[in-house]
Design an enzyme around this catalytic site. Structure first.
Site, PDB file in Angstrom:
ATOM      1  N   ASP A  43     126.725 -36.999  18.746  1.00  0.00           N
ATOM      2  CA  ASP A  43     127.521 -37.279  19.947  1.00  0.00           C
ATOM      3  C   ASP A  43     127.854 -35.969  20.632  1.00  0.00           C
ATOM      4  OD1 ASP A  43     129.136 -40.091  20.762  1.00  0.00           O
ATOM      5  OD2 ASP A  43     129.913 -38.269  21.707  1.00  0.00           O
ATOM      6  N   ASP A  69     124.397 -32.626  22.864  1.00  0.00           N
ATOM      7  CA  ASP A  69     124.283 -33.195  24.208  1.00  0.00           C
ATOM      8  C   ASP A  69     122.836 -33.659  24.340  1.00  0.00           C
ATOM      9  OD1 ASP A  69     123.854 -33.740  26.874  1.00  0.00           O
ATOM     10  OD2 ASP A  69     124.921 -31.975  27.621  1.00  0.00           O
ATOM     11  N   VAL A  70     122.636 -34.963  24.350  1.00  0.00           N
ATOM     12  CA  VAL A  70     121.274 -35.490  24.264  1.00  0.00           C
ATOM     13  C   VAL A  70     120.457 -35.246  25.539  1.00  0.00           C
ATOM     14  CG1 VAL A  70     121.751 -37.228  22.498  1.00  0.00           C
ATOM     15  CG2 VAL A  70     122.079 -37.803  24.918  1.00  0.00           C
ATOM     16  N   ASN A  96     120.914 -44.210  21.946  1.00  0.00           N
ATOM     17  CA  ASN A  96     121.973 -45.094  22.448  1.00  0.00           C
ATOM     18  C   ASN A  96     122.911 -44.437  23.448  1.00  0.00           C
ATOM     19  OD1 ASN A  96     124.210 -47.302  22.124  1.00  0.00           O
ATOM     20  ND2 ASN A  96     125.195 -45.395  21.463  1.00  0.00           N
ATOM     21  N   TYR A 162     122.654 -45.609  37.434  1.00  0.00           N
ATOM     22  CA  TYR A 162     122.674 -46.311  36.138  1.00  0.00           C
ATOM     23  C   TYR A 162     121.565 -47.354  36.089  1.00  0.00           C
ATOM     24  CZ  TYR A 162     124.777 -48.698  32.065  1.00  0.00           C
ATOM     25  OH  TYR A 162     125.010 -49.257  30.832  1.00  0.00           O
ATOM     26  N   LYS A 166     118.380 -47.268  33.602  1.00  0.00           N
ATOM     27  CA  LYS A 166     118.162 -48.304  32.588  1.00  0.00           C
ATOM     28  C   LYS A 166     116.835 -49.042  32.822  1.00  0.00           C
ATOM     29  CE  LYS A 166     121.935 -47.653  30.127  1.00  0.00           C
ATOM     30  NZ  LYS A 166     121.841 -47.061  28.771  1.00  0.00           N
TER      31      LYS A 166
END
Ligand code: NAD
Length: 270
Positions: A43, A69-70, A96, A162, A166
């Site tokens: 995370d 930090d992905v 996720n 967003y 997605k």
């Protein structure tokens, strides 16, 4: 991945879950650990990741909490390397982590916010998949599960960044399923509907000042709106989503590839 039983046991598997410091990701990490997996919880909030790992440890499982930090390739690279060195070869990657965009439409969206949301919600999934493949391709096995949303299938459920991100996650998932399906790796997406978590609050914090109050915007902000939108009449739970992710990671889902599993109480059936 062996497919000799329909069990959802994840015994002796090693899993990485991003965004595992809270909400859906934390529950995925807890449920996978309860099913027997060793879990690395990643995370951007390092303390929250450590708390998830501690919860797993307290329950008798094996876990590691790591700050990453992905959206940053170096962070993903280091965290996956540490997870594999500590827990063992990677079986399951769950991409996720994600944030909302404040439900902004194109004419009101600042390009800098657009880029940050695309980075965290879409580029991070590409980076997570890319790094996981380095572990999985040589072994000829692996499960990748990407968190999309009903907003990955509808033109509603978020703002433009967003929704675009997605939709991108679902496209990425399908393309990878086609390419890697004959290499022992499955790639699927999960599309949650309305799930109470800290998503609005965390997204507002991570994007910083200057944006409208997320709590008042978007669909399903109150119970009447939920009843009007969702045939089930209620919000789903983090357990509803985690159970679907665990199913896709388990032996019983070995022939499911490129699928987007909608878990939304019937919202999208309307
Ligand atoms: P949440 O805010 O509780 O959890 C998201 C976690 O991701 C947080 O712990 C946050 O710190 C972490 N995170 C954010 N940016 C990060 C980054 N750059 N690097 C690493 N970690 C980062 O929200 P949630 O509802 O559990 O969301 C999880 C996923 O589910 C997201 O991808 C979200 O888009 C998706 N989703 C949620 C809902 C819902 O209704 N809650 C619906 C559809 C999809």
């Amino acid at each position: 991945m062996p497919t000799d039983s329909a069990s959802t046991s994840l015994d002796r598997r090693v899993a990485i879950v991003t965004g595992a410091g809270s909400g859906i990701g934390r529950e995925i990490a807890l449920m996978m650990a309860a099913s027997g997996a060793a879990v690395a919880a990643l995370d951007i909030d390092g303390q929250a990741a450590l708390q998830t790992a501690a919860l797993i440890g307290d329950a008798g499982g094996r876990a590691l909490g790591l700050r990453a930090d992905v959206s940053q390739e170096a962070d993903i690279d280091e965290a996956v390397g540490t997870a594999v060195a500590t827990l063992g070869p990677l079986d399951i990657m769950v991409n996720n982590a994600g944030i909302l965009d404040g439900y902004l439409d194109v004419h009101e969206m600042d390009p800098a916010v657009w880029r940050r949301v695309i980075d965290i919600d879409l580029t991070s999934v590409f980076l997570g998949c890319r790094r996981a493949l380095r572990e999985m391709l040589p072994r000829g096995r692996g499960r990748i599960i990407n968190m999309a949303s009903v907003a990955g299938l509808n033109g509603t459920g978020g703002g433009v960044a967003y929704i675009a991100a997605k939709h991108g996650v679902i496209g990425l998932t399908r393309q990878m399923a086609v390419v890697y399906g004959n290499r022992g790796i499955t790639v699927n997406a999960v599309c949650p509907g309305v799930i109470p978590t800290g998503l609005r609050h965390h997204s507002q914090e991570l994007l910083g000042p200057g944006l409208p109050d997320f709590a008042r915007r978007g669909v399903a902000v109150n119970d009447d709106q939920v009843r009007a939108l969702v045939p089930a009449g209620v919000r789903g739970s983090v357990q509803d989503i985690a159970a679907s992710v665990c199913f896709l990671a388990g032996d019983g889902a070995g022939y499911i590839n490129g699928h987007s599993l909608v878990v939304d109480g019937g919202w999208r059936a309307r």
